[in-house]
Write an enzyme that holds these catalytic residues in place. Structure first.
Site, PDB file in Angstrom:
ATOM      1  CB  ALA A  58      -0.867   0.067   1.209  1.00  0.00           C
ATOM      2  CE  LYS A  81     -25.024 -10.806   0.494  1.00  0.00           C
ATOM      3  NZ  LYS A  81     -24.035 -11.318   0.911  1.00  0.00           N
ATOM      4  CD  GLU A  84     -13.334  -7.152  -6.185  1.00  0.00           C
ATOM      5  OE1 GLU A  84     -12.810  -6.478  -6.954  1.00  0.00           O
ATOM      6  OE2 GLU A  84     -14.110  -8.238  -6.635  1.00  0.00           O
ATOM      7  CB  VAL A  90     -20.729  -9.908  -6.042  1.00  0.00           C
ATOM      8  CG1 VAL A  90     -21.173 -11.012  -7.041  1.00  0.00           C
ATOM      9  CG2 VAL A  90     -21.642  -8.611  -6.163  1.00  0.00           C
ATOM     10  CG  ASP A 120     -27.012 -14.041  -1.140  1.00  0.00           C
ATOM     11  OD1 ASP A 120     -26.701 -13.132  -0.330  1.00  0.00           O
ATOM     12  OD2 ASP A 120     -26.624 -14.985  -1.687  1.00  0.00           O
ATOM     13  CE  LYS A 152     -23.938 -13.191  -2.809  1.00  0.00           C
ATOM     14  NZ  LYS A 152     -23.935 -14.597  -2.345  1.00  0.00           N
ATOM     15  N   GLY A 169     -17.178 -16.798   3.459  1.00  0.00           N
ATOM     16  CA  GLY A 169     -16.233 -17.149   4.785  1.00  0.00           C
ATOM     17  C   GLY A 169     -15.292 -15.875   4.753  1.00  0.00           C
TER      18      GLY A 169
HETATM   19  N1  NAP Z   1     -19.861 -13.979   5.799  1.00  0.00           N
HETATM   20  C1  NAP Z   1     -19.498 -14.052   4.594  1.00  0.00           C
HETATM   21  O1  NAP Z   1     -19.084 -14.999   4.075  1.00  0.00           O
HETATM   22  C2  NAP Z   1     -19.794 -12.701   3.717  1.00  0.00           C
HETATM   23  C3  NAP Z   1     -19.543 -13.096   2.443  1.00  0.00           C
HETATM   24  C4  NAP Z   1     -19.705 -12.011   1.398  1.00  0.00           C
HETATM   25  C5  NAP Z   1     -20.096 -10.701   1.915  1.00  0.00           C
HETATM   26  N2  NAP Z   1     -20.712 -10.477   3.315  1.00  0.00           N
HETATM   27  C6  NAP Z   1     -21.378  -9.434   3.740  1.00  0.00           C
HETATM   28  O2  NAP Z   1     -20.673  -8.860   4.771  1.00  0.00           O
HETATM   29  C7  NAP Z   1     -21.446  -8.087   5.695  1.00  0.00           C
HETATM   30  C8  NAP Z   1     -21.178  -8.768   7.017  1.00  0.00           C
HETATM   31  O3  NAP Z   1     -21.476 -10.155   7.033  1.00  0.00           O
HETATM   32  P1  NAP Z   1     -21.284 -11.083   8.252  1.00  0.00           P
HETATM   33  O4  NAP Z   1     -21.166 -12.556   7.829  1.00  0.00           O
HETATM   34  O5  NAP Z   1     -19.563 -10.773   8.634  1.00  0.00           O
HETATM   35  O6  NAP Z   1     -21.947 -10.781   9.373  1.00  0.00           O
HETATM   36  P2  NAP Z   1     -21.898 -11.208  10.804  1.00  0.00           P
HETATM   37  O7  NAP Z   1     -21.339 -12.223  11.263  1.00  0.00           O
HETATM   38  O8  NAP Z   1     -23.609 -11.342  11.226  1.00  0.00           O
HETATM   39  O9  NAP Z   1     -21.452  -9.726  11.604  1.00  0.00           O
HETATM   40  C9  NAP Z   1     -22.214  -8.535  11.646  1.00  0.00           C
HETATM   41  C10 NAP Z   1     -21.690  -7.685  12.716  1.00  0.00           C
HETATM   42  O10 NAP Z   1     -22.393  -6.392  12.546  1.00  0.00           O
HETATM   43  C11 NAP Z   1     -22.876  -6.164  13.795  1.00  0.00           C
HETATM   44  N3  NAP Z   1     -24.252  -5.591  13.708  1.00  0.00           N
HETATM   45  C12 NAP Z   1     -25.178  -5.961  12.958  1.00  0.00           C
HETATM   46  N4  NAP Z   1     -26.322  -4.952  12.950  1.00  0.00           N
HETATM   47  C13 NAP Z   1     -25.652  -4.209  13.977  1.00  0.00           C
HETATM   48  C14 NAP Z   1     -26.473  -2.915  14.314  1.00  0.00           C
HETATM   49  N5  NAP Z   1     -27.670  -2.575  13.856  1.00  0.00           N
HETATM   50  N6  NAP Z   1     -25.434  -2.073  15.056  1.00  0.00           N
HETATM   51  C15 NAP Z   1     -24.256  -2.444  15.641  1.00  0.00           C
HETATM   52  N7  NAP Z   1     -23.764  -3.708  15.240  1.00  0.00           N
HETATM   53  C16 NAP Z   1     -24.476  -4.380  14.219  1.00  0.00           C
HETATM   54  C17 NAP Z   1     -23.172  -7.411  14.417  1.00  0.00           C
HETATM   55  O11 NAP Z   1     -23.234  -7.462  15.921  1.00  0.00           O
HETATM   56  P3  NAP Z   1     -24.104  -8.501  16.787  1.00  0.00           P
HETATM   57  O12 NAP Z   1     -22.746  -9.789  16.927  1.00  0.00           O
HETATM   58  O13 NAP Z   1     -24.324  -8.045  18.128  1.00  0.00           O
HETATM   59  O14 NAP Z   1     -24.983  -9.209  15.939  1.00  0.00           O
HETATM   60  C18 NAP Z   1     -21.843  -8.310  14.165  1.00  0.00           C
HETATM   61  O15 NAP Z   1     -20.740  -7.850  14.770  1.00  0.00           O
HETATM   62  C19 NAP Z   1     -22.833  -8.424   5.173  1.00  0.00           C
HETATM   63  O16 NAP Z   1     -23.360  -7.171   4.489  1.00  0.00           O
HETATM   64  C20 NAP Z   1     -22.646  -9.514   4.542  1.00  0.00           C
HETATM   65  O17 NAP Z   1     -23.853  -9.630   3.368  1.00  0.00           O
HETATM   66  C21 NAP Z   1     -20.657 -11.647   4.110  1.00  0.00           C
END
Ligand code: NAP
Length: 422
Positions: free
Chosen positions: A30, A99, A123, A126, A195, A199, A296
């Site tokens: 970076a 997304k 990035e 999706v 979902d 995407k 993941g």
């Molecule tokens: N997981 C994947 O593999 C993946 C892949 C591609 C894209 N994504 C995208 O990445 C994003 C995060 O996904 P993730 O799987 O990491 O989600 P996650 O494990 O459910 O984590 C979400 C985090 O955000 C916090 N949060 C949610 N709503 C909140 C609110 N209103 N106020 C304060 N904190 C809040 C949650 O707190 P709490 O723990 O208290 O609920 C948690 O720490 C999403 O948009 C998802 O679509 C995920």
């Protein structure tokens, strides 16, 4: 570059680990140090924040003078959207994996970023770790894209693969996906196609220079696919995949998510389990396949980090492809595709001929068929046909006419057949 992260879940956990593990490498690539200043979330999990401040006040991140970039990893639409808007308006660049907000508000958010002369990195939104956004907006920026065909929901692909490889029923495959952490407790968002529709709306906007418009995506889930469909498809030389398809035709751009039969020897047919893949057909390369983990923590964090390093290097701003003139987004009625039909009938002479006549009356030619010779105990047999491509409206009418036949004793099942040319 001073960073704040909103959310402390799966992706944020992966990001924190990668930032820790590769701090030195990242600084070299970076050409500056990536410094984590603050993390905001609802719950303070036992995660090493490396000296960064923790707060429950997510929106406060947007107002901090000691932060250059906000990484939004909360998901959901309300608070996440408000944070991204506030951050961009405050002159901070944003990376988001969300997304849901992009598929609906993408145009507005990119306009906001442009107005405030900051970058918006998407990035990770999706296909997790697959660098498909960079491919569409940079590597393929000179190419005229005809078609994007994606296996972009790992849960659906896992379920259909289990049904196909192990003969599992939908419910059992779903339960296994849930026990392995591949599917949510409430799986409707994934198996219902929502979902993937999010995407696909993003991919389509970037591939064809049209607006981000989730509402214009036709979405159909996989819950009606049966092990029998998978068996018949295979006999006819196909497998069944849940696809997101956007395609340029003379009339406009199709955007649709639905299960589809694809040839067993096609590139996408070999994508199994939770893996994702996006096939791009363009006029210069023919067909390209981008394959990898679609979810993941670490894989998705790889995409987040690529945006952060790009920001630091100053080669970050996504320039949307312009379509030249306004291109309409087409409704599903304007789509033309071949179909697999499974028609449960009473086993009696002349039924197949009657079905062939009805299809012919609607201008539909049969490409292949399976007719089981002996009826099972209740005298019902399925007749299975694969048709030539036909307009959606003609197929709808033909299916209604077939359904009205006295010899048809159950729901006529129809699955589109796709030849993505790769
Ligand atoms: N997981 C994947 O593999 C993946 C892949 C591609 C894209 N994504 C995208 O990445 C994003 C995060 O996904 P993730 O799987 O990491 O989600 P996650 O494990 O459910 O984590 C979400 C985090 O955000 C916090 N949060 C949610 N709503 C909140 C609110 N209103 N106020 C304060 N904190 C809040 C949650 O707190 P709490 O723990 O208290 O609920 C948690 O720490 C999403 O948009 C998802 O679509 C995920």
């Amino acid at each position: 570059m001073r960073i704040a992260i909103a959310g402390l879940g799966t992706v944020a956990g992966g990001l924190l680990a990668l930032l820790r593990e590769s701090a030195q490498n990242l600084a070299v690539r970076a050409d500056c140090r990536l410094e984590l200043i603050a993390v905001a979330s609802r719950t303070r999990r036992d995660v090493d924040l490396g000296g960064a401040e923790f707060t429950h006040d997510v929106l406060s991140l947007a107002g901090r003078d000691d932060v250059d970039v906000i990484v939004e990893l909360m998901g959901g639409e309300g608070l996440a959207l408000e944070l991204v808007e506030r951050a961009l308006t405050a002159g901070k660049s944003v990376v988001t994996a969300n997304k849901a907000i992009l598929a609906t508000h993408g145009d507005r958010l990119f306009a906001l970023a442009e107005r405030h002369n900051v970058a918006l990195g998407i990035e990770a939104s999706v296909a997790g770790g697959i660098p498909i956004i960079a491919a569409l907006t940079r590597s393929l920026v000179a190419n005229s894209i005809d078609r994007v065909t994606g296996i972009i929901n790992g849960t659906c692909n896992y379920i259909l693969s289990a049904m196909s490889d192990q003969g599992a029923k939908f419910e059992d495959a779903l339960a296994r996906a849930q026990s392995l952490g591949y599917a949510e407790a409430d799986p409707r968002f994934d198996v219902g196609g929502v979902d993937a529709a999010h995407k696909l709306a993003i991919l389509t906007a970037l591939a064809f220079g049209v607006p981000f418009n989730k509402a214009a995506v036709y979405a159909e889930g996989i819950t009606a696919v049966t092990p029998d469909d998978i068996t018949y498809a295979r006999e006819l030389g196909y497998c069944i995949k849940q696809l997101g398809i956007s395609r340029r035709t003379a009339k406009g751009i199709e955007m649709r998510v639905h299960p589809a039969l694809i040839p067993l020897d096609s590139m996408l047919a070999s994508v199994s389990g939770v893996m994702n893949a996006v096939q791009i057909n363009d006029q210069a390369t023919g067909a390209l396949l981008f394959y990898g983990p679609g979810a993941g923590g670490r894989a998705t964090a790889s995409s987040v980090l690529s945006d952060l390093v790009s920001f630091a290097r100053g080669d970050s701003v996504i320039r949307r492809r312009q379509s030249g003139s306004a291109v309409p987004l087409l409704p599903i009625e304007a789509v033309e595709s071949a179909a697999y039909l499974r028609i449960p009938v009473i086993d009696q002479p002349g039924v197949f001929a009657r079905i062939a006549t009805i299809l012919s009356e609607h201008g539909i030619s049969i490409e292949g068929a399976i007719q089981r010779e002996r009826a099972i105990a209740d005298h019902k047999v399925p007749i299975v046909v694969v048709t030539q491509p036909v307009p959606e409206t003609a197929m709808n009418k033909a299916v209604a006419a077939l359904q009205a036949l006295p010899a048809v004793v159950g729901t006529v099942r129809r699955i589109r057949v796709e030849h993505a040319g790769g």
